[in-house]
Design an enzyme around this catalytic site. Structure first.
Site, PDB file in Angstrom:
ATOM      1  N   HIS A 159      -8.864  46.767  46.659  1.00 29.28           N
ATOM      2  CA  HIS A 159      -8.740  47.600  45.446  1.00 29.28           C
ATOM      3  C   HIS A 159      -8.514  49.068  45.807  1.00 29.28           C
ATOM      4  CE1 HIS A 159     -10.501  44.161  43.191  1.00 29.28           C
ATOM      5  NE2 HIS A 159     -11.217  44.025  44.302  1.00 29.28           N
ATOM      6  N   SER A 286      11.153  69.767  52.261  1.00 27.62           N
ATOM      7  CA  SER A 286      11.459  70.012  50.852  1.00 27.62           C
ATOM      8  C   SER A 286      12.358  71.235  50.781  1.00 27.62           C
ATOM      9  CB  SER A 286      10.162  70.264  50.090  1.00 27.62           C
ATOM     10  OG  SER A 286      10.410  71.038  48.942  1.00 27.62           O
ATOM     11  N   LYS A 292       6.197  71.285  53.234  1.00 26.85           N
ATOM     12  CA  LYS A 292       6.295  69.831  53.060  1.00 26.85           C
ATOM     13  C   LYS A 292       6.922  69.100  54.244  1.00 26.85           C
ATOM     14  CE  LYS A 292       5.436  67.546  49.936  1.00 26.85           C
ATOM     15  NZ  LYS A 292       6.057  67.380  48.647  1.00 26.85           N
ATOM     16  N   GLU A 299       9.556  55.885  52.005  1.00 28.30           N
ATOM     17  CA  GLU A 299       9.788  55.868  50.554  1.00 28.30           C
ATOM     18  C   GLU A 299      11.073  55.114  50.212  1.00 28.30           C
ATOM     19  OE1 GLU A 299       9.186  59.826  48.694  1.00 28.30           O
ATOM     20  OE2 GLU A 299       8.189  60.286  50.573  1.00 28.30           O
TER      21      GLU A 299
END
Ligand code: ARG
Length: 473
Positions: A159, A286, A292, A299
């Site tokens: 979970h 970024s 970043k 992804e």
């Protein structure tokens, strides 16, 4: 003078298709990549035609040389594909016939219907072999990363809540297992791809005495005993695409596994987890936020799964309700199939490369794994060893956890006296329960994340890779 009309329209038709029709129906823009297999199949077919007396030896030689010449030009990028010739089959055959008169005999006893089924099967065989090889590469990357960090323990999660401690390697080997099932599925899929449909003709075979077994042998459509493997029904032979669906299904499951791995990687790379560091070359920045470093490969691996699953659904829908036998709908199979092979293969390769360029932040992992709550189940097992029924032990440890929470102290900082007051079965030896190394030494049944078992699993994987590399598997 009329434009030279495509082969399939000669004779019967007075005019060629309109430009918009040609554009709508062509497949050369994507099926050109089958060229090598189309030529391979045509040479086998011609060889058989010579064997049964349809071609002379001189004609066969002419055809072979012509096809090889065309193949050379395609490989060098010099061949001019003509959209008005619809597809790869017509382009090659028309060009051959222009160069050698015997080319006009090549299509004897053959239709584009069995030809395209053949080409896809030949192409897919190679794709499966390559993907299986790439999956092995990914498994090796997982095993190597685990091996390099074999002492690192992290919380295992259910979970997405901290559950019980596991070796980092154990977590990685969970993926090695998934990819092993994928490997087996692809191997199984191969057996059904590896069947020769040539000789099915357009739908009903041929009146000519085609030697299908001979063609199958030339194209290596054989079983382990070297016996030819042929489709057994001409109607099924030209319209079956189950093998493509099977591949897209196995590919979709590979993609789902890659996506799950990607999600773990993305989580681990967050500042909040900070379990891993992906090398700069495998991350992107970024355009706005200078701090970043984004795990874009992971992804995209996660994102691309959507289209790979979509490809499978597209093919299932393509076949649903399709009457016997070949229908032009089937031309729509190729882009979906190509996309699955391309996408899954590149994602497997890039994921492996990313893992090879990932390091583990041992301190963060150690800090997370030192959470004594991860050993609450071990505390219940301690009571079980004192002959308490597990349900009762679970309840007692629940009250221990509640007590610790109220006291504002971690579980391992409760005194023996406090524990004893909660249940008289707790005595001095209870403090050992929170020794993480010791706890990991106790999980040794098959498949458990214990010290010995994880080492055993790592060595089993390495042995397997080694024996395969040495060809002794
Ligand atoms: N380009 C076609 C395909 O991909 C080849 C078969 C065409 N057959 C036909 N009867 N029109 O399916």
């Amino acid at each position: 003078m009329k434009e030279q009309s495509p082969v399939s329209r000669s004779g019967r038709f007075e005019s060629g298709p309109g430009a918009d029709v040609a554009k709508f129906t062509e497949s050369i823009s994507f099926d050109w990549r089958l060229w090598e297999y189309d030529i391979f199949g045509s040479i086998a077919h011609a060889t058989m035609l010579q064997k049964i007396g349809v071609l002379t030896l001189a004609e066969l030689t002419e055809i072979k040389n012509g096809l090889q010449q065309i193949g050379g030009e395609i490989a060098e990028g010099k061949f001019k594909w003509k959209p008005e010739l619809e597809d790869v089959h017509m382009n090659i055959e028309a060009e051959l016939t222009k160069r050698v008169p015997a080319g006009a005999k090549l299509h004897t006893g053959r239709s584009r219907n069995d030809q395209v089924a053949l080409d896809i099967r030949l192409w897919l065989r190679d794709q499966i072999i390559e993907l299986m090889r790439e999956l092995r590469g990914l498994q090796k990357a997982l095993v190597e990363l685990g091996e390099k960090n074999s002492d690192v323990i992290i919380p295992g999660y259910t979970h997405l809540q901290r559950a019980q401690p596991v070796y980092f390697a154990h977590h990685l080997l969970a993926y090695a297992e998934m990819f092993e099932r994928d490997y087996a599925r692809l191997n199984d899929c191969f057996t059904r791809v590896n069947v020769c449909p040539l000789g099915s003709g357009a739908i009903a075979g041929s009146t000519l005495p085609l030697d299908r077994e001979f063609v199958a042998e030339l194209l290596q459509f054989v079983d382990d005993e070297g016996e030819p493997r042929l489709t057994q029904n001409s109607m099924d032979g030209v319209s079956d695409r189950d093998f493509a669906i099977e591949f897209c299904s196995a590919g979709a499951l590979v993609a789902v596994h890659l996506s799950r791995l990607a999600e773990d990687i993305i989580l681990w790379a967050t500042t909040e987890f900070n379990f891993i560091k992906i090398a700069d070359a495998y991350t992107t920045g970024s355009s706005l936020m200078p701090q970043k470093k984004n795990p874009d490969i992971a992804e995209l691996a996660r994102g691309k799964t959507g289209r790979v699953v979509g490809n499978l659904v597209s093919l299932l829908m393509l076949l649903k309700g399709l009457p016997m036998t070949y229908n032009r709908d089937l031309q729509e199979d190729k882009e979906r199939l190509f996309d699955t092979a391309d996408t899954v293969r590149s994602t497997v390769r890039l994921t492996a490369a990313m893992l090879q360029n990932t390091t583990i932040n041992k301190e963060s992992c150690a800090a997370a794994a030192s959470d004594p709550a991860l050993l609450a189940t071990d505390l219940a097992d301690y009571l079980v060893k004192k002959e308490m029924p597990f349900r009762q032990a679970h309840h007692v440890v629940g009250s221990v956890v509640a007590f610790a929470e109220k006291a504002g102290r971690p579980l391992n900082q409760l005194t023996v006296a406090e524990l004893h007051s909660l249940d008289p079965n707790f005595s001095e030896d209870v403090l050992h329960v929170f020794d993480l190394k010791r706890a990991m030494g106790k999980r040794n049944s098959t498949g458990a994340p214990g010290t010995k078992e994880v080492a055993r699993q790592l060595s089993l994987w390495k042995k397997k890779f080694l024996s395969e590399d040495l060809g002794t598997a």
